[in-house]
Design an enzyme around this catalytic site. Structure first.
Site, PDB file in Angstrom:
ATOM      1  N   LYS A  98       0.779  -1.201   0.018  1.00  9.00           N
ATOM      2  CA  LYS A  98      -0.039  -0.143  -0.015  1.00  9.00           C
ATOM      3  C   LYS A  98       0.884   1.237  -0.002  1.00  9.00           C
ATOM      4  CE  LYS A  98      -3.133   2.749   2.771  1.00  9.00           C
ATOM      5  NZ  LYS A  98      -4.086   2.623   4.076  1.00  9.00           N
ATOM      6  N   SER A 208      -9.629   2.398  11.669  1.00  7.58           N
ATOM      7  CA  SER A 208     -10.109   3.121  12.859  1.00  7.58           C
ATOM      8  C   SER A 208     -11.618   2.737  13.315  1.00  7.58           C
ATOM      9  CB  SER A 208     -10.118   4.704  12.731  1.00  7.58           C
ATOM     10  OG  SER A 208      -8.923   5.204  12.252  1.00  7.58           O
TER      11      SER A 208
END
Lengths: 258, 78
Positions: A98, A208
């Site tokens: 990523k 999150s």
């Protein structure tokens, strides 16, 4: 079978889970298992003998059926990201990377120029490059042209929980893209993940929203169900929107009418 | 420090380990370093002077005075 195809890899789960911000590794492992995620992100950090519990290699190795997708977080230039990718591959044994280059900690917006350059180099070297980008259709297309395996536009700022603030641009990216579009960042609730999937995203990346939930494993499961439902709805074909009411019941031949 | 210790210290080499000075006996390999810091090395990437040292090369790779050594692990991240 409807699977997420990235390069030569096929995944039955379309939920990618991040491993940051969990209260501890045990909760993180429980959440990964509950999510059914098969692609899991990790970050590269310096070893610190006083914080041995930060090392997630052991806990993640205990989970069967996952592939690691290291990120280049911490890099602020293409050269740093390329270097991080090489080191990460040594540890992960995975071709996934990523590319995440955000030089400003105030807003964490990805640097498009450095991201493009790092992605171009790494794709050429054979990595399956998954760049984290602003929801920019032009940049997304350019990244596809240099051989990225997917593009990962943000729904809203990292960790903000603002959901799909960029949906107008995401729709254009999805329409134009020849590679999987994965919404990364900003999602707060499972309904937003379902919405992204209904729009035609191939997967979503969540961190999150699961990690800081009251019950992370339960939230991971809720996201997994929402992603599956959204995908199913997309494949089933959503009805067209109409500006007017369209009756579902017959409006004639009612009691006492002719 | 007694004389023997002082002599021993003067024989030590110093490397830069993740930005901190780390004394090591001369002739130490990467494996020796990992064992000094309590790592089995399995979950650690080793980079010396910007070159990745693969696991199979660690037993033979001798550390030199002034080497810049970075040890990296996977931590939580999204």
């Amino acid at each position: 079978m409807d699977s997420l195809q990235i390069g030569s890899y096929a995944f039955s789960s379309r939920l990618i889970l991040g491993t940051g911000k969990f209260s501890n590794a045990t909760v993180m492992v429980e959440a990964v298992r509950a999510s059914g995620a098969q692609l899991v992100t990790v970050a590269l950090r310096r070893f610190n003998r006083e914080q041995a519990e930060d090392d997630l290699f052991g806990p993640l190795s205990a989970i069967e059926g996952i592939t690691l997708m290291p990120n280049t977080s911490g890099a602020s230039t293409a050269a740093e990201a390329v270097r991080a990718a090489h080191i990460a591959r040594e540890l992960s044994g995975s071709p996934f990377i990523k590319v995440e280059i955000h030089p400003n900690p105030q807003h964490l917006m990805p640097d498009p120029i450095e991201t493009y350059e790092a992605s171009r180099i790494l794709a050429k070297e054979g990595f399956l490059v998954m760049p984290y980008i602003a929801a920019d259709p032009v940049l997304a297309k350019r990244l596809e042209e240099v051989g990225c395996a997917s593009v990962m536009p943000l729904g809203s700022a990292i960790g903000s929980g603002q959901g799909l603030a960029t949906s107008e641009m995401l729709n254009i990216i999805i329409r134009e893209s020849g590679i999987p579009v994965i919404v990364d960042a900003g999602l707060r609730s499972p309904s937003e993940a379902a919405h992204a999937m209904e729009m035609g995203c191939e997967a979503v990346l969540v961190n999150s929203a699961v990690a800081v939930a009251g019950n992370p494993p339960a939230m991971a499961e809720a996201f997994a169900e929402a992603v599956a439902a959204g995908r199913k709805a997309f494949r089933a074909g959503l009805m067209q929107k109409s500006g007017f009411a369209v009756a579902t019941s017959p409006l004639t031949s009612f009691l006492g009418t002719r | 420090m007694d004389e023997r210790n002082s002599e021993k210290m003067s024989q030590m080499i110093t490397i830069d380990l993740n930005g901190q000075q780390q004394p090591l006996p001369p002739g130490s390999t990467v494996i020796d370093l990992l064992s000094i810091i309590g790592s089995n090395g399995k979950s650690v990437a080793v980079v010396i002077n910007d070159h990745i040292i693969r696991p199979e090369n660690r037993p033979l790779h001798l550390l030199q005075e002034g080497d810049r050594v970075e040890l990296l692990i996977f931590a939580g991240g999204g």
